[in-house]
Write a protein that holds these residues in place. Structure first.
Motif, PDB file in Angstrom:
ATOM      1  N   LEU A 122       0.820  -1.218   0.000  1.00  0.00           N
ATOM      2  CA  LEU A 122       0.000   0.000   0.000  1.00  0.00           C
ATOM      3  C   LEU A 122       0.855   1.270   0.000  1.00  0.00           C
ATOM      4  O   LEU A 122       0.324   2.376   0.052  1.00  0.00           O
ATOM      5  CB  LEU A 122      -0.936   0.000   1.216  1.00  0.00           C
ATOM      6  CG  LEU A 122      -1.978  -1.107   1.251  1.00  0.00           C
ATOM      7  CD1 LEU A 122      -2.745  -1.083   2.581  1.00  0.00           C
ATOM      8  CD2 LEU A 122      -2.941  -0.986   0.075  1.00  0.00           C
ATOM      9  N   GLY A 123       2.176   1.113  -0.022  1.00  0.00           N
ATOM     10  CA  GLY A 123       3.070   2.267  -0.098  1.00  0.00           C
ATOM     11  C   GLY A 123       3.668   2.719   1.214  1.00  0.00           C
ATOM     12  O   GLY A 123       4.341   3.748   1.268  1.00  0.00           O
ATOM     13  N   TYR A 124       3.482   1.974   2.280  1.00  0.00           N
ATOM     14  CA  TYR A 124       4.073   2.336   3.568  1.00  0.00           C
ATOM     15  C   TYR A 124       5.564   1.972   3.566  1.00  0.00           C
ATOM     16  O   TYR A 124       5.943   0.881   3.138  1.00  0.00           O
ATOM     17  CB  TYR A 124       3.340   1.644   4.714  1.00  0.00           C
ATOM     18  CG  TYR A 124       1.984   2.251   4.980  1.00  0.00           C
ATOM     19  CD1 TYR A 124       1.843   3.297   5.899  1.00  0.00           C
ATOM     20  CD2 TYR A 124       0.858   1.825   4.289  1.00  0.00           C
ATOM     21  CE1 TYR A 124       0.607   3.875   6.126  1.00  0.00           C
ATOM     22  CE2 TYR A 124      -0.381   2.399   4.514  1.00  0.00           C
ATOM     23  CZ  TYR A 124      -0.495   3.424   5.428  1.00  0.00           C
ATOM     24  OH  TYR A 124      -1.726   4.005   5.654  1.00  0.00           O
ATOM     25  N   THR A 125       6.390   2.896   4.034  1.00  0.00           N
ATOM     26  CA  THR A 125       7.839   2.714   3.946  1.00  0.00           C
ATOM     27  C   THR A 125       8.507   2.368   5.279  1.00  0.00           C
ATOM     28  O   THR A 125       9.629   1.880   5.285  1.00  0.00           O
ATOM     29  CB  THR A 125       8.508   3.990   3.399  1.00  0.00           C
ATOM     30  OG1 THR A 125       8.201   5.083   4.287  1.00  0.00           O
ATOM     31  CG2 THR A 125       8.004   4.307   2.008  1.00  0.00           C
ATOM     32  N   GLY A 126       7.836   2.615   6.393  1.00  0.00           N
ATOM     33  CA  GLY A 126       8.449   2.385   7.703  1.00  0.00           C
ATOM     34  C   GLY A 126       8.072   1.061   8.333  1.00  0.00           C
ATOM     35  O   GLY A 126       8.090   0.934   9.558  1.00  0.00           O
ATOM     36  N   VAL A 127       7.739   0.069   7.525  1.00  0.00           N
ATOM     37  CA  VAL A 127       7.267  -1.218   8.033  1.00  0.00           C
ATOM     38  C   VAL A 127       8.439  -2.064   8.526  1.00  0.00           C
ATOM     39  O   VAL A 127       9.418  -2.265   7.812  1.00  0.00           O
ATOM     40  CB  VAL A 127       6.482  -1.987   6.945  1.00  0.00           C
ATOM     41  CG1 VAL A 127       6.063  -3.349   7.434  1.00  0.00           C
ATOM     42  CG2 VAL A 127       5.281  -1.166   6.501  1.00  0.00           C
ATOM     43  N   ARG A 128       8.325  -2.560   9.763  1.00  0.00           N
ATOM     44  CA  ARG A 128       9.328  -3.440  10.355  1.00  0.00           C
ATOM     45  C   ARG A 128       8.648  -4.725  10.803  1.00  0.00           C
ATOM     46  O   ARG A 128       7.462  -4.744  11.092  1.00  0.00           O
ATOM     47  CB  ARG A 128       9.983  -2.761  11.583  1.00  0.00           C
ATOM     48  CG  ARG A 128      10.558  -1.367  11.351  1.00  0.00           C
ATOM     49  CD  ARG A 128      11.771  -1.341  10.443  1.00  0.00           C
ATOM     50  NE  ARG A 128      12.877  -2.156  10.905  1.00  0.00           N
ATOM     51  CZ  ARG A 128      13.842  -1.732  11.734  1.00  0.00           C
ATOM     52  NH1 ARG A 128      13.813  -0.510  12.208  1.00  0.00           N
ATOM     53  NH2 ARG A 128      14.807  -2.548  12.087  1.00  0.00           N
ATOM     54  N   HIS A 129       9.431  -5.793  10.893  1.00  0.00           N
ATOM     55  CA  HIS A 129       8.890  -7.090  11.293  1.00  0.00           C
ATOM     56  C   HIS A 129       9.692  -7.652  12.456  1.00  0.00           C
ATOM     57  O   HIS A 129      10.909  -7.819  12.353  1.00  0.00           O
ATOM     58  CB  HIS A 129       8.921  -8.063  10.111  1.00  0.00           C
ATOM     59  CG  HIS A 129       8.387  -9.398  10.458  1.00  0.00           C
ATOM     60  ND1 HIS A 129       9.189 -10.499  10.598  1.00  0.00           N
ATOM     61  CD2 HIS A 129       7.131  -9.805  10.743  1.00  0.00           C
ATOM     62  CE1 HIS A 129       8.443 -11.539  10.933  1.00  0.00           C
ATOM     63  NE2 HIS A 129       7.186 -11.136  11.030  1.00  0.00           N
ATOM     64  N   MET A 130       9.013  -7.925  13.576  1.00  0.00           N
ATOM     65  CA  MET A 130       9.654  -8.505  14.759  1.00  0.00           C
ATOM     66  C   MET A 130       9.353 -10.009  14.779  1.00  0.00           C
ATOM     67  O   MET A 130       8.311 -10.446  15.253  1.00  0.00           O
ATOM     68  CB  MET A 130       9.144  -7.821  16.030  1.00  0.00           C
ATOM     69  CG  MET A 130       9.914  -8.237  17.268  1.00  0.00           C
ATOM     70  SD  MET A 130       9.409  -7.312  18.738  1.00  0.00           S
ATOM     71  CE  MET A 130       7.800  -8.042  19.073  1.00  0.00           C
ATOM     72  N   ALA A 131      10.267 -10.791  14.246  1.00  0.00           N
ATOM     73  CA  ALA A 131      10.051 -12.219  14.036  1.00  0.00           C
ATOM     74  C   ALA A 131       9.870 -13.012  15.329  1.00  0.00           C
ATOM     75  O   ALA A 131       9.153 -14.013  15.349  1.00  0.00           O
ATOM     76  CB  ALA A 131      11.210 -12.806  13.234  1.00  0.00           C
ATOM     77  N   ASP A 132      10.504 -12.594  16.426  1.00  0.00           N
ATOM     78  CA  ASP A 132      10.406 -13.357  17.673  1.00  0.00           C
ATOM     79  C   ASP A 132       9.013 -13.290  18.281  1.00  0.00           C
ATOM     80  O   ASP A 132       8.665 -14.113  19.128  1.00  0.00           O
ATOM     81  CB  ASP A 132      11.442 -12.870  18.690  1.00  0.00           C
ATOM     82  CG  ASP A 132      12.855 -13.254  18.276  1.00  0.00           C
ATOM     83  OD1 ASP A 132      13.028 -14.392  17.807  1.00  0.00           O
ATOM     84  OD2 ASP A 132      13.757 -12.421  18.411  1.00  0.00           O
ATOM     85  N   GLY A 133       8.220 -12.344  17.856  1.00  0.00           N
ATOM     86  CA  GLY A 133       6.830 -12.266  18.265  1.00  0.00           C
ATOM     87  C   GLY A 133       6.603 -12.056  19.751  1.00  0.00           C
ATOM     88  O   GLY A 133       7.516 -11.796  20.521  1.00  0.00           O
ATOM     89  N   ILE A 134       5.353 -12.206  20.131  1.00  0.00           N
ATOM     90  CA  ILE A 134       4.977 -11.949  21.523  1.00  0.00           C
ATOM     91  C   ILE A 134       5.526 -13.011  22.462  1.00  0.00           C
ATOM     92  O   ILE A 134       5.841 -12.716  23.618  1.00  0.00           O
ATOM     93  CB  ILE A 134       3.443 -11.786  21.680  1.00  0.00           C
ATOM     94  CG1 ILE A 134       3.098 -11.185  23.048  1.00  0.00           C
ATOM     95  CG2 ILE A 134       2.728 -13.104  21.453  1.00  0.00           C
ATOM     96  CD1 ILE A 134       3.660  -9.804  23.299  1.00  0.00           C
ATOM     97  N   PHE A 135       5.685 -14.248  21.985  1.00  0.00           N
ATOM     98  CA  PHE A 135       6.233 -15.278  22.864  1.00  0.00           C
ATOM     99  C   PHE A 135       7.693 -14.967  23.194  1.00  0.00           C
ATOM    100  O   PHE A 135       8.122 -15.100  24.340  1.00  0.00           O
ATOM    101  CB  PHE A 135       6.089 -16.671  22.261  1.00  0.00           C
ATOM    102  CG  PHE A 135       4.662 -17.148  22.179  1.00  0.00           C
ATOM    103  CD1 PHE A 135       3.690 -16.711  23.061  1.00  0.00           C
ATOM    104  CD2 PHE A 135       4.280 -18.034  21.196  1.00  0.00           C
ATOM    105  CE1 PHE A 135       2.377 -17.143  22.987  1.00  0.00           C
ATOM    106  CE2 PHE A 135       2.964 -18.484  21.105  1.00  0.00           C
ATOM    107  CZ  PHE A 135       2.020 -18.036  22.004  1.00  0.00           C
TER     108      PHE A 135
END
Length: 147
Positions: A122-135
């Motif tokens: 959708l054009g968002y540029t500041g997207v980050r991914h935290m793979a370790d998640g909530i656990f």
């Protein structure tokens, strides 16, 4: 008797080595028919829990929890928004450069990967991914909130 065991081990090892040279497509299955794993051209921008923790509570930083309601109810990153809803696009900030951290349960969960990629489309540029998640977050002793 011992020679048969050694012979079978050697034959199994040789077969495994010979098959290692064959190139097979990557396949994934989750209880259904086996199919090729999807290839994603959009690469995720990973963020460590340590870095994510420094962003909690900051202006123009959004945490999106893509877990089930049951996991969400057990606790989430402080200030995170429950993202696993039909109208998820309405939850996104107006500023397409805002920092957004997506996470789900752990490294085996792919819901946050998909949500992050769809947001990037959708054009968002500041997207980050935290793979370790909530656990991972909880197991490391970091603070959580409950609804």
């Amino acid at each position: 008797m011992m020679n048969n065991v050694i012979r079978q081990s050697l034959i199994g090892g040789l077969m495994a080595l010979s098959l290692g040279g064959i190139s097979l497509p990557a396949i994934a299955g989750g209880g259904s028919d086996i199919s090729e794993a999807p290839y994603n051209e959009i690469q995720l921008n990973p963020i460590s829990m340590r870095e994510a923790e420094t962003l909690v509570g900051k202006q123009e930083v959004y945490f999106f929890d893509v877990n089930t309601l049951e996991i969400w109810a057990e606790g989430f990153v402080p200030g995170a928004v429950f993202f696993n809803v039909q109208n998820w696009r309405e939850l996104l900030p107006k500023n397409k450069d805002a920092v957004m951290v997506f996470y789900c349960a752990n490294r085996l969960c792919t819901a946050s990967n998909m949500a992050a990629r769809e947001t990037m489309k959708l054009g968002y540029t500041g997207v980050r991914h935290m793979a370790d998640g909530i656990f991972g977050w909880r197991m490391s002793g970091r603070a959580t909130e409950k609804p």
